[in-house]
Design an enzyme around this catalytic site. Structure first.
Site, short mmCIF file in Angstrom:
data_model
loop_
_atom_site.label_atom_id
_atom_site.label_comp_id
_atom_site.label_asym_id
_atom_site.label_seq_id
_atom_site.Cartn_x
_atom_site.Cartn_y
_atom_site.Cartn_z
N CYS A 141 9.13 3.07 6.19
CA CYS A 141 8.09 3.26 5.39
C CYS A 141 7.70 4.56 5.05
O CYS A 141 6.70 4.91 4.29
CB CYS A 141 7.37 2.42 5.59
SG CYS A 141 7.29 0.49 5.88
N HIS B 83 0.48 5.12 2.71
CA HIS B 83 1.66 4.21 3.11
C HIS B 83 0.61 2.54 2.44
O HIS B 83 -0.73 2.18 3.46
CB HIS B 83 1.92 3.95 4.19
CG HIS B 83 2.60 2.64 3.71
ND1 HIS B 83 4.04 2.32 3.61
CD2 HIS B 83 3.10 1.83 5.16
CE1 HIS B 83 4.41 1.56 3.84
NE2 HIS B 83 4.03 0.96 4.83
N ASN C 205 3.87 -5.06 1.47
CA ASN C 205 4.22 -3.60 1.66
C ASN C 205 6.05 -3.45 0.90
O ASN C 205 6.90 -4.11 1.20
CB ASN C 205 4.57 -4.03 3.37
CG ASN C 205 4.99 -2.19 3.59
OD1 ASN C 205 5.60 -1.56 3.59
ND2 ASN C 205 5.31 -2.32 5.08
#
Length: 324
Positions: free
Chosen positions: A114, A251, A281
């Site tokens: 990520c 993020h 996500n």
């Protein structure tokens, strides 16, 4: 005078298929309310059969190039941040080169889960400062739907697919925080936290892709502290403080992590770009997706100071400060 990596264009791509939370109620012991309350996610996009990471990356790249008013012949390098490549090798970046008919320069992938886009931005910035390249296409792209365990309600409802891209170009600045472009970055990793977020397979172990595994509560506690500290460190390197920030573009993992980090930084949520409700996500794709959507919404404007930060498996985390 100082060389700066300035954002000249931004774009994104999302697969056509939209999956609302209600769809998971058919196969899992979960509800729309349970998912929204714990993550802030309402829907996400899943790639179609035959739609790969490189496919989405190329779509996002075209959008970013069009936004910049450039074509692929103007680009010196392609850097793709991804943990879900089409194949073990070659890199997704080389596949994007082929798709875009790029016959000069070079391309490679960056894998920091990520945090991948933060690592890719930092790498592109270093290449530009060193004078190796003038224009770089930086892409975050993921098809996490291919590595999810559809029986695990704690993970499979959280992730989505998509891609985002930025075009960076070298410009000469004054060397202070008023410059446009990347002003500073801050990177970290610590392998002791591997068990918090990992995939239980790989080429040299199982010979298979494996499935995503996560320890949600411990990861949440690590995320807020580490994201806050790395954002502060990156701002300090640029000679700036929280008060100078126009937008946090985080993020997009979990609304509670986003809210917790903003609170610890003393930045109101009105100055945070949030897209997690629509995309879930998307790992390395989430920051460039949020930058593109935030600009399209009219939130991000020329001259705005942006802090973008991420944490992912490894654990790997970091932040970049840039002026739009």
């Amino acid at each position: 005078m100082t060389l700066r990596a300035v954002v000249k264009g931004v774009g994104h791509y999302l697969p056509e298929r939209v999956v609302p939370n209600q769809e998971f109620e058919k196969t899992l012991d979960t509800t729309d309310e349970w998912i929204r309350t714990r993550s802030g996610i309402e829907r996400r996009h899943f790639a179609a059969e035959g739609e790969a990471t490189s496919t989405m990356a190329a779509h996002a790249a075209r959008a970013a190039l069009a936004d910049a008013g450039l074509d692929i012949g103007d680009i010196d390098a392609v850097i793709v941040a991804t943990s879900t490549p089409d194949l073990t090798f070659p890199s997704v970046a080389t596949m994007v080169q082929k798709e875009l008919e790029m016959t000069r320069g070079f391309g490679f992938d960056v894998q920091a889960v990520c945090a991948g886009f933060i690592y890719a931005l930092t790498t592109a910035n270093a290449l530009m400062i060193a004078g190796q390249v003038e224009r770089v296409l930086v892409i975050g792209a993921e098809t996490f739907s291919r590595i999810l365990d559809w029986t695990d309600r704690s993970t499979c409802v959280l992730f989505g697919d998509g891609a985002g891209a930025v075009v960076l170009e070298s410009e000469t600045g004054k060397g202070d925080s008023s410059d446009r472009g990347i002003l500073s970055s801050d990177l970290h990793s610590d392998g002791r936290y591997r068990e918090m977020l990992y995939v239980d397979g790989g080429v040299s172990t199982s010979g298979s892709a494996g499935k995503l595994r996560m320890q949600g509560n411990p990861l949440f506690r690590q995320a807020v502290d580490k994201l806050t500290s790395t954002a502060h460190a990156a701002l300090a390197k640029a000679g700036l403080t929280n008060a100078d920030v126009d937008w946090i573009v985080p993020h997009q993992a979990n609304i509670r992590i986003i809210q917790g980090t903003a609170k610890k930084m003393g930045v109101p949520m009105e100055r945070v770009v949030v897209t997690v409700q629509d995309h879930g996500n998307t790992s390395a794709a989430s920051i460039p997706l949020a930058l593109s959507v935030g600009r399209a919404r009219g939130q991000i404007k020329p001259g705005d100071l942006i802090v973008t930060e991420a944490i992912g498996g490894g654990l790997a985390w970091g932040a970049v400060v840039l002026r739009w």
